[in-house]
Design a protein around this motif. Structure first.
Motif, PDB file in Angstrom:
ATOM      1  N   ALA A 117      69.363  14.684  34.549  1.00 24.88           N
ATOM      2  CA  ALA A 117      70.636  13.961  34.696  1.00 24.88           C
ATOM      3  C   ALA A 117      71.675  14.842  35.383  1.00 24.88           C
ATOM      4  O   ALA A 117      72.834  14.918  34.952  1.00 24.88           O
ATOM      5  CB  ALA A 117      71.143  13.452  33.354  1.00 24.88           C
ATOM      6  N   GLU A 170      65.563  12.283  36.788  1.00 24.26           N
ATOM      7  CA  GLU A 170      66.726  11.399  36.766  1.00 24.26           C
ATOM      8  C   GLU A 170      66.443  10.212  35.855  1.00 24.26           C
ATOM      9  O   GLU A 170      65.636   9.340  36.187  1.00 24.26           O
ATOM     10  CB  GLU A 170      67.048  10.913  38.172  1.00 24.26           C
ATOM     11  N   LYS A 173      69.762   4.712  34.372  1.00 23.95           N
ATOM     12  CA  LYS A 173      71.107   4.492  33.869  1.00 23.95           C
ATOM     13  C   LYS A 173      71.281   3.021  33.469  1.00 23.95           C
ATOM     14  O   LYS A 173      70.526   2.146  33.909  1.00 23.95           O
ATOM     15  CB  LYS A 173      72.128   4.880  34.935  1.00 23.95           C
ATOM     16  N   ASN A 199      68.260  -2.271  27.581  1.00 23.11           N
ATOM     17  CA  ASN A 199      69.504  -2.199  28.351  1.00 23.11           C
ATOM     18  C   ASN A 199      70.399  -3.358  27.929  1.00 23.11           C
ATOM     19  O   ASN A 199      69.980  -4.521  27.955  1.00 23.11           O
ATOM     20  CB  ASN A 199      69.198  -2.276  29.849  1.00 23.11           C
ATOM     21  N   GLY A 242      72.505   6.187  26.776  1.00 20.38           N
ATOM     22  CA  GLY A 242      73.373   6.274  27.943  1.00 20.38           C
ATOM     23  C   GLY A 242      74.407   5.166  27.926  1.00 20.38           C
ATOM     24  O   GLY A 242      74.083   4.015  27.607  1.00 20.38           O
ATOM     25  N   THR A 244      77.580   3.529  30.321  1.00 18.51           N
ATOM     26  CA  THR A 244      78.340   3.477  31.568  1.00 18.51           C
ATOM     27  C   THR A 244      79.601   2.657  31.346  1.00 18.51           C
ATOM     28  O   THR A 244      79.533   1.497  30.925  1.00 18.51           O
ATOM     29  CB  THR A 244      77.516   2.859  32.708  1.00 18.51           C
ATOM     30  N   TYR A 254      79.801   7.946  33.179  1.00 17.25           N
ATOM     31  CA  TYR A 254      78.473   7.834  32.586  1.00 17.25           C
ATOM     32  C   TYR A 254      78.317   8.931  31.545  1.00 17.25           C
ATOM     33  O   TYR A 254      78.440  10.122  31.856  1.00 17.25           O
ATOM     34  CB  TYR A 254      77.402   7.955  33.666  1.00 17.25           C
ATOM     35  N   LEU A 256      75.804  10.531  28.496  1.00 17.57           N
ATOM     36  CA  LEU A 256      74.413  10.549  28.048  1.00 17.57           C
ATOM     37  C   LEU A 256      74.264  11.516  26.883  1.00 17.57           C
ATOM     38  O   LEU A 256      74.687  12.677  26.953  1.00 17.57           O
ATOM     39  CB  LEU A 256      73.489  10.982  29.193  1.00 17.57           C
TER      40      LEU A 256
END
Length: 885
Positions: A117, A170, A173, A199, A242, A244, A254, A256
């Motif tokens: 990240a 990565e 997100k 999500n 995470g 956002t 963002y 995390l």
């Protein structure tokens, strides 16, 4: 026919031809969303701190999507070595602790950095100061956007300085859709795994959350026959949350939180060679007469201290030619050889591999204007680790890591803070894309770190308090030279880094505290005497250096990129307060790299190909190597000096190589992806003290690495789903792990890891019968081969050599359910109401004049026929007519 009319005529025919071609493609070979126009997968990377197609980045970079990670069964960093050219892994343990004792090298160079990240997790090579590094192993390769392996000197663009390259993970997100997945796996060795993610868009496009996790429990594949315990097992949990937040269109934050915990029985090393006559000292028995104290030849030395057995012990020692620490060593070695490599006779200390890592990352991005973005990445990461291991996995306490009595707490307990500030923008009519930034990393222990060890039955406890600080400023720019040469770009960057290290050490020899001088101050160490008595020592060191990067690349066409680049970076030195002042500071290493490469997508007879290749040349200066030096004699400070082997800056070298990655789709449903690398390395200068021995080769560097992955999609009806079979084969050449002859002239009995290969198999069934369900069967090490993956070359130092072997054949099944990810169902459609009847408007003839440059060979056969017929019709009258409906 006029030239303009011919152009117009041909243009019309060409448009028809292209339209027909597009229709044909759409009907027969429609690519997936992540594929390019020729069916080859397109991966978006952020290697230059902006989103770019990997094929347009003038850097040697290997990228993997999450799908690639699953299909290639990449579970830890060392698995990447099977799929990335010039990436070598030497893993001394099987669990996550292996990251602390293993070696990860890109193009033969240490000092690679792992990013998670956008935050560097530390260097993954052996730290010359204390041997401890921060890294990650299992538990991180899930729910990722991509994995990037970038080669060559790095640091002028972002983050931490690196001479070899970097590995970037990565995570996915949060997005603006409710979606996720749940997956279970089970396999041999009682393997049980769970993975999932969800999500949640709490406020559409404003507040979004993504939660993901993974766990694995698996029995070990090496048994201890003395107690039935299994080593090389897995037991870990990993999690991420995470968030956002996007309060305005131009501002995004963002956050995390991620963590990882594991607690295993540790890894097994297999004792393979004992030098029973290895001599540690001479035992004086009479004036002018002594016998050697050996590893395992003769009676045990303790028999001398009992008056009832002293006489018999001396007689037996004279007959055998010496005393021994472990008279049963030969019998235990014979028993081990009979057991093979998947069992051990018993351990003198319990095995523990315990890690607890967690961190907080906050990334804020503010688009101030169309040409200016401010970005800040702040993070705090905590590393806690406890390691206990018997380096020869036997009842003989020759060398053990950890305290066999008080095996609790943490060996390493530290925190890392990082801060990176960036200004990103465009200038000069958007021809210049630039980045200015600053970076700060501060590492320090959460108390004193402890490193206990037992050598030949004697316990020593080493406490250290190490603080590291790294600061840097950098600038990077990409300038579009398209006004002069189409597709040409110039890239240049500069970095200046300041590093500071402070190391305070305390050594304990069979006691629990440092002895004190009469005034109460710590009793400082004599040179080379650190572990021979209780003492304290400390030192500080400052390092600084510049780094640069420059490249020129040209996008010859949308599918062809060529580039040449050069870079320079440095690896900071270290401190070693246990040695004479002249050798306490290890100076930095410096690397200058030159590389040329090309990335090409091309077609041949209906087959699609991608070819990425490069050649590189690296100058490696001030290399830290082991060297014999003269130091004061700890036993007789006023007498003649003695020789000691210390790590100093004393060598330079040249490394050259070539890398090639190919992806081919010869026919629909078949994909073949071979890769290869060749590395040639040699020392240009090496310490003169080794003139009596051969200059050693580079360690942990295979000359050849080759691999290929083949995937075949079965030609089944789409209603059944997509069924594919993948085979991954890899070969890694031999690696040197120690010199054949050490600085004292002794021979190391096992100094090369022989070459080995590996075969993995996987079968995937996605979208089963049209449902969002995927199933898979996987098998690693399908041929169940056994090979050495690491060596503990202690034959010349302690009289034994232990080997670490690869995993046996592993297989299992997985089942994955995906949910969400689609837009909300539309409202019911109103009843159809036909429009009112309107009289047709009178037809008005219209004419168009179109100018279009094209190559007739690019047209479809139908378009060629139209063009030829139109030209024939127009010949007599100099005009013709085409009706297009």
């Amino acid at each position: 026919m006029s030239a303009r009319f011919r152009l117009a005529l041909c243009a019309t025919a060409a448009i028809l031809g292209f339209a027909g071609a597009r229709t044909t493609v759409a009907q027969t070979d429609q690519p997936a969303a992540s594929s390019g126009t020729n069916g080859l997968e397109e991966i978006v990377v952020t290697a230059r701190r902006k989103e770019e197609r990997v094929q347009t980045v003038p850097i040697a970079i290997t990228a993997f999507s999450q799908k690639d990670v699953e299909e290639k069964h990449i579970l830890q960093i060392s698995d990447l070595a099977k799929n990335v050219p010039s990436l070598a892994s030497n893993q001394n343990q099987s669990d996550a602790n292996a990251f602390y004792s293993g070696q990860i090298r890109l193009r033969g160079l240490p000092g690679s950095v792992i990013y998670f990240a956008d935050v560097p997790l530390g260097s993954v090579d052996y730290n010359p100061t204390n041997g401890i590094t921060h890294g990650t192993s299992t538990g991180f390769f899930y729910d990722l956007d991509n994995v990037e392996v970038i080669k060559g000197p790095q640091g002028t663009l972002f983050g931490k300085n690196s001479i070899g390259g970097l590995i970037s993970l990565e995570p996915k997100k949060p997005t603006n859709e409710f979606e996720g997945y749940a997956q279970v796996k089970f396999g041999n060795y009682s393997d049980r795994e769970f993975e999932g993610a969800v999500n949640i868009p709490i406020i559409a496009d404003k507040l979004m959350v993504r939660i993901a996790g993974q766990s694995q429990q698996r029995d070990g594949y090496t048994k201890d026959i003395s107690n039935g315990k299994d080593y090389d097992n897995r037991d870990y949990y990993s999690w991420r949350v995470g968030v956002t937040l996007r309060p305005t269109e131009d501002l995004e934050n963002y956050f995390l939180y991620d963590g990882y915990y594991q607690h295993t029985n540790g890894s097994a090393t297999i004792p393979t060679f004992y030098n029973l006559g290895f001599t540690f000292a001479q035992i004086p028995l009479a004036p002018g007469f002594s016998l050697p104290l050996t590893l395992g030849r003769g009676p045990v030395l303790s028999g001398l201290f009992n008056p009832a057995t002293a006489g018999a012990t001396v007689g037996a020692a004279i007959a055998a030619g010496g005393f021994s620490f472990f008279p049963n060593a030969g019998a235990l070695l014979a028993q081990q050889k009979a057991l093979g490599v998947r069992a051990v006779t018993g351990r003198s200390t319990p095995g523990i591999g315990k890690d607890y890592f967690y961190g907080f990352t906050n990334t804020t991005t503010w688009d101030v204007s169309d040409n200016l973005t401010i970005k800040n990445v702040a993070a705090a990461r905590i590393f806690k680790q406890l390691t206990s291991n018997d380096d020869n996995s036997s009842a003989l306490p020759i060398l053990n890591i950890g305290d066999p009595i008080n095996n609790n707490g943490w060996n390493d307990n530290s925190v890392q803070y990082t801060e990176e500030f960036q200004l990103q923008g465009r200038a000069l009519n958007e021809k210049l894309a630039w980045v200015l930034g600053g970076f700060l990393e501060f590492d320090h222990p959460l108390g004193y770190n402890t490193d206990p060890s037992t050598a030949l039955g004697g316990l020593s406890i080493y406490h250290f308090h190490e603080t590291n600080r790294s600061q840097a400023v950098f600038a990077h720019g990409i300038y579009d030279l398209g006004d002069y040469v189409s597709g040409l770009r110039l890239t240049a960057g500069y970095r200046y880094t300041f590093d500071y290290q402070s190391l305070q050490e305390h050594g304990y020899k069979n006691v629990d505290r440092v002895t004190r001088n009469p005034d109460g101050s710590p009793n400082n160490c004599a040179p080379i005497d650190f572990f021979d008595r209780n003492c304290a020592a400390g030192s500080n060191a400052h390092f600084s250096a510049y780094g640069w990067n420059v490249s020129l690349d040209e996008q010859l066409d949308p599918n062809t990129l060529i580039y040449v680049r050069a870079g320079n970076a440095y690896r900071p030195g270290g401190t070693n307060p246990q040695v004479p002042a002249a050798f306490q500071s290890l100076k930095p290493e410096h690397v200058t790299d030159v590389e040329i490469g090309a990335k090409v997508d091309w077609d041949l007879m209906g087959a699609h190909f991608r070819t990425n290749g490069d050649l590189f040349h690296t100058d490696y200066k001030a290399i830290q190597v082991q060297q014999l030096v003269s130091v004061p004699n700890p036993s007789d400070p006023n007498g003649p000096p003695t020789a000691a082997s210390l790590e100093t800056n004393a060598a330079s070298a040249t490394l050259e190589g070539a890398e090639l990655e190919v992806t081919a789709i010869p026919i629909t449903g078949v994909e073949i992806s071979p890769h290869a690398s060749y590395l040639y390395s040699h020392y240009d200068k090496y310490p003169a003290v080794f003139t009596n021995a051969e200059t050693p080769p580079f360690f942990y560097l295979p000359k050849w690495q080759v691999g290929v992955t083949g995937t075949y999609h079965l030609p089944l009806d789409s209603s059944i789903g997509d069924v594919s079979v993948s085979v991954n084969y890899s070969f890694e050449g031999h690696q040197y792990v120690a010199p054949a002859v050490d600085a004292t002239g002794k021979s190391e009995i096992f100094n090369i890891i022989p070459s080995f290969d590996n075969l993995d198999i996987r079968v995937d069934w996605t979208d089963m019968f049209g449902y969002p369900v995927d199933a898979a069967f996987f098998m690693t090490n399908a041929l169940d081969t056994t090979h050495v993956q690491a060596v503990l070359p202690l034959y010349t130092q302690l009289g034994f050599t232990a080997l670490v072997y690869n995993e046996p054949q592993m297989f299992g099944f997985s089942l994955k359910y995906r949910f969400g990810g689609e837009s909300e169902p539309e409202s019911a459609t109103a009843a159809y109401v036909p429009p009112p009847v309107v009289a047709p408007a009178p037809s008005v003839p219209k004419s168009y004049l179109v100018f279009f440059d094209f190559n007739k060979s690019d047209l479809t056969p139908q378009a060629v026929t139209i063009v030829d017929q139109a030209a024939h019709n127009a010949a007599p009258a100099k005009m013709t007519k085409l009706e297009v409906t």
